[in-house]
Enzyme design. Structure first.
Site, PDB file in Angstrom:
ATOM      1  N   ASP A 168      67.770  46.592  15.252  1.00  0.00           N
ATOM      2  CA  ASP A 168      66.297  46.308  14.442  1.00  0.00           C
ATOM      3  C   ASP A 168      65.331  45.839  15.584  1.00  0.00           C
ATOM      4  O   ASP A 168      65.741  45.030  16.421  1.00  0.00           O
ATOM      5  CB  ASP A 168      66.668  45.077  13.534  1.00  0.00           C
ATOM      6  CG  ASP A 168      65.517  44.653  12.473  1.00  0.00           C
ATOM      7  OD1 ASP A 168      64.424  44.909  12.965  1.00  0.00           O
ATOM      8  OD2 ASP A 168      65.948  44.247  11.494  1.00  0.00           O
ATOM      9  N   HIS A 199      65.391  48.758  11.893  1.00  0.00           N
ATOM     10  CA  HIS A 199      64.750  48.255  10.883  1.00  0.00           C
ATOM     11  C   HIS A 199      64.497  49.294   9.856  1.00  0.00           C
ATOM     12  O   HIS A 199      63.883  50.351  10.103  1.00  0.00           O
ATOM     13  CB  HIS A 199      63.667  47.392  11.219  1.00  0.00           C
ATOM     14  CG  HIS A 199      62.913  46.542  10.240  1.00  0.00           C
ATOM     15  ND1 HIS A 199      63.453  45.171   9.817  1.00  0.00           N
ATOM     16  CD2 HIS A 199      62.048  46.544   9.403  1.00  0.00           C
ATOM     17  CE1 HIS A 199      62.785  44.839   8.995  1.00  0.00           C
ATOM     18  NE2 HIS A 199      61.734  45.426   8.543  1.00  0.00           N
TER      19      HIS A 199
END
Length: 230
Positions: A168, A199
């Site tokens: 992420d 993400h």
């Protein structure tokens, strides 16, 4: 599928609503990303309705500017989205989520049981609904800033599922481990980490969309909701 208006403590706001063919049914309050209640969020509600849930997505940016609908396809939209993220009052957002939850539960199309589902900013809100609401269960996808919210972890008394992207860009390996360690002792929490994913891996059409990971996460979420809202 339609849009309704809910009266909150500070004013009224719009809520996109998708209703399954068979009602009454369990409800899910969907918490938006930083792009507002856009096509992605409406499609998510429509998909949840096909799975047998009443899905509603409140406009959480209404205090800043009602009706925001951005995409992730241009820099100006990204810039505006981050501006909105900076202006957003999380506590007021949770207030609106709770108002929406209560309204949904009381509606004739809902069987009285309801949970929450959120992505990105909404993933953070789903976590906070696990600590600050009586939702029957909560699911968060790649929630931002969870490492700073672990002080509320002891308030989690209902099932919570978190989908975390290993790579992420808005988090770090250290924060992910902090979240896993901070929540690992709570039997109500289930954490899934998606190796190699960034993400928004579940945002169809997005830069980091991963079909296999998205399907796995979505299948897990639907099963989780059915088990806890059935």
């Amino acid at each position: 599928m339609s849009e309704v208006t809910i009266e909150g403590k500070d004013g009224s706001f719009a809520v996109y609503t998708a209703v399954p063919d068979v009602t009454p049914a369990p409800g899910i309050v969907v918490a938006q990303e930083i792009f507002g209640v856009n096509q992605v969020m409406r499609d998510t509600c429509d998909w949840l309705a096909t799975q047998g849930f009443v899905a509603v997505c409140p406009d959480l940016f209404w205090r800043i500017e009602p009706g925001i609908q951005l995409t992730d396809q241009s820099k100006p939209e990204w810039d505006r989205a981050f501006e909105l993220f900076g202006l957003f009052d999380v506590d007021k957002g949770i207030e609106d989520m709770n108002t929406t939850l209560a309204t949904l539960r009381a509606h004739e199309v809902c069987n009285g049981k309801a949970g929450t589902l959120g992505y990105c900013l909404g993933g953070k809100l789903a976590y906070l609904m696990a600590t600050r609401s009586d939702a029957d269960c909560n699911v968060g996808y790649y929630g931002v800033g969870l490492g700073d919210l672990l002080g509320e972890a002891d308030r989690i008394t209902k099932p919570l599922m978190l989908h975390i992207a290993e790579k992420d860009a808005f988090s770090s390996a250290e924060e992910i481990e902090k979240v896993r360690q901070g929540l690992g002792g709570n039997d109500n929490v289930t954490i899934h980490v998606y190796d190699g994913n960034d993400h928004a891996f579940a945002r169809e059409g997005g830069e980091h969309y991963d079909e296999a990971a998205a399907k796995l996460a979505n299948d897990r979420s639907v099963k989780f909701f059915r088990e806890n809202l059935g």
